[in-house]
Every structure is written in C-alpha cells, then in structure tokens.
Design a protein around this motif. Structure first.
Motif, PDB file in Angstrom:
ATOM      1  N   TRP A  31      -1.971   4.719 -13.733  1.00  0.00           N
ATOM      2  CA  TRP A  31      -3.289   4.030 -13.006  1.00  0.00           C
ATOM      3  C   TRP A  31      -3.216   2.585 -13.650  1.00  0.00           C
TER       4      TRP A  31
ATOM      5  N   TRP B  54      -5.616   1.255  -8.903  1.00  0.00           N
ATOM      6  CA  TRP B  54      -4.469   1.960  -8.024  1.00  0.00           C
ATOM      7  C   TRP B  54      -3.594   2.671  -8.924  1.00  0.00           C
TER       8      TRP B  54
ATOM      9  N   GLU C 230      -6.831   7.242 -16.229  1.00  0.00           N
ATOM     10  CA  GLU C 230      -7.581   7.506 -15.040  1.00  0.00           C
ATOM     11  C   GLU C 230      -9.057   7.477 -15.551  1.00  0.00           C
TER      12      GLU C 230
ATOM     13  N   LEU D  21      -1.190   3.389  -4.645  1.00  0.00           N
ATOM     14  CA  LEU D  21      -1.552   4.230  -4.163  1.00  0.00           C
ATOM     15  C   LEU D  21      -3.118   4.525  -4.444  1.00  0.00           C
ATOM     16  N   ASP D  22      -3.813   4.873  -3.717  1.00  0.00           N
ATOM     17  CA  ASP D  22      -5.312   5.151  -3.693  1.00  0.00           C
ATOM     18  C   ASP D  22      -5.921   3.810  -4.254  1.00  0.00           C
ATOM     19  N   TYR D  23      -5.514   2.882  -3.641  1.00  0.00           N
ATOM     20  CA  TYR D  23      -6.120   1.300  -3.802  1.00  0.00           C
ATOM     21  C   TYR D  23      -7.447   1.171  -3.563  1.00  0.00           C
ATOM     22  N   ARG D  24      -8.373   0.570  -4.459  1.00  0.00           N
ATOM     23  CA  ARG D  24      -9.714   0.420  -4.111  1.00  0.00           C
ATOM     24  C   ARG D  24      -9.938  -1.038  -4.892  1.00  0.00           C
TER      25      ARG D  24
ATOM     26  N   TRP E 172       0.746  -1.295  -0.268  1.00  0.00           N
ATOM     27  CA  TRP E 172       0.116  -0.030   0.026  1.00  0.00           C
ATOM     28  C   TRP E 172       0.781   1.258  -0.090  1.00  0.00           C
TER      29      TRP E 172
END
Length: 135
Positions: free
Chosen positions: A99, A92, A130, A68-71, A64
């Motif tokens: 991305w 991410w 993105e 970054l900005d992991y969903r 993590w």
C-alpha cells in the motif's frame, strides 16, 4: 462543449470544480476524466510531460492498471480568476500488495469553456501498511 462551473471562480464554484474532479478521478475511468481537459491540454505529472487529451487518456489507463484500489481526496487550496490550486492525497496498492499514500499539490488553469488547459502536479509516495489507510 462547456464544463461548468466556468471561470472566473468564486469560492463556491472553485469548491464545486474540485469536488467534480475528485468524483471523476475516483471513477478510475480514463475516458470520463480525459473529457475534462482541452484537446491540447498540457500536463506535468511528476516527471512526465503530456500534451493532449489522447496522451492524458493513455496515461490514466496505465496509471490505474498499476495503482490498484485507488481512492483520492482533493482539497481546495486557493483560487483566482481561471486558476485553482489543490492539495490531494490518495491511497493505492501495487500488484505485490504494498500500500502507498501519495501526497501532492496541483495547479490548474482553465479555458473559458471550463475545460482544464494546464495541470502541474507534484507528487510524493510513502509506503504504508494496509492498517494505516485513511481513505
């Protein structure tokens, strides 16, 4: 310590287990996520082989910090007894702003107390714009 729902799984309890895993991983909290695994849990994640909760915790912290900005989204694929299979997809971006969408399958095996004692994950990454994000 137990981690309900416990095996043997029904469709409802397997779905609940998958949702709990999705929620925990989306927290991006290595401490929280690592507590779902046995002390001697065995993992294969891509080309990495891990053993034990401490290695899992360290791996997740590194993951993590990079992703970054992991969903994440997980979906129940099948279940039986003390095993669950899922398909998943997560998005991410790296430090350069690229991305990624990562697709994969996991096979999970649980101990009687509901903690995961084995996780096998196969994952492929695809670069995306993105504007192509779905999660």
């Amino acid at each position: 310590m137990t981690r309900p729902p416990l095996p043997p799984f029904t469709e409802d309890t397997a779905r609940a287990k998958v949702q709990a895993a999705e929620d925990a991983w989306n927290s991006r909290d290595p401490e929280r996520v690592a507590l779902a695994y046995t002390e001697d849990s065995e993992w294969r994640n891509r080309d990495r082989f891990l053993r034990g909760r401490e290695e899992i915790r360290s791996f997740l912290a590194e993951k993590w910090a990079r992703e970054l900005d992991y969903r994440l989204r997980k979906e129940l694929w099948s279940y039986t007894g003390n095993r669950i299979s899922v398909r998943f997809e997560y998005e991410w971006h790296d430090a350069a702003g690229q991305w990624w969408r990562s697709h994969g399958n996991e096979q999970w095996e649980f101990a009687e107390d509901g903690l995961m004692r084995r996780r096998e994950a196969s994952i492929n990454d695809v670069p995306i714009e993105e504007s192509e994000r779905r999660i």
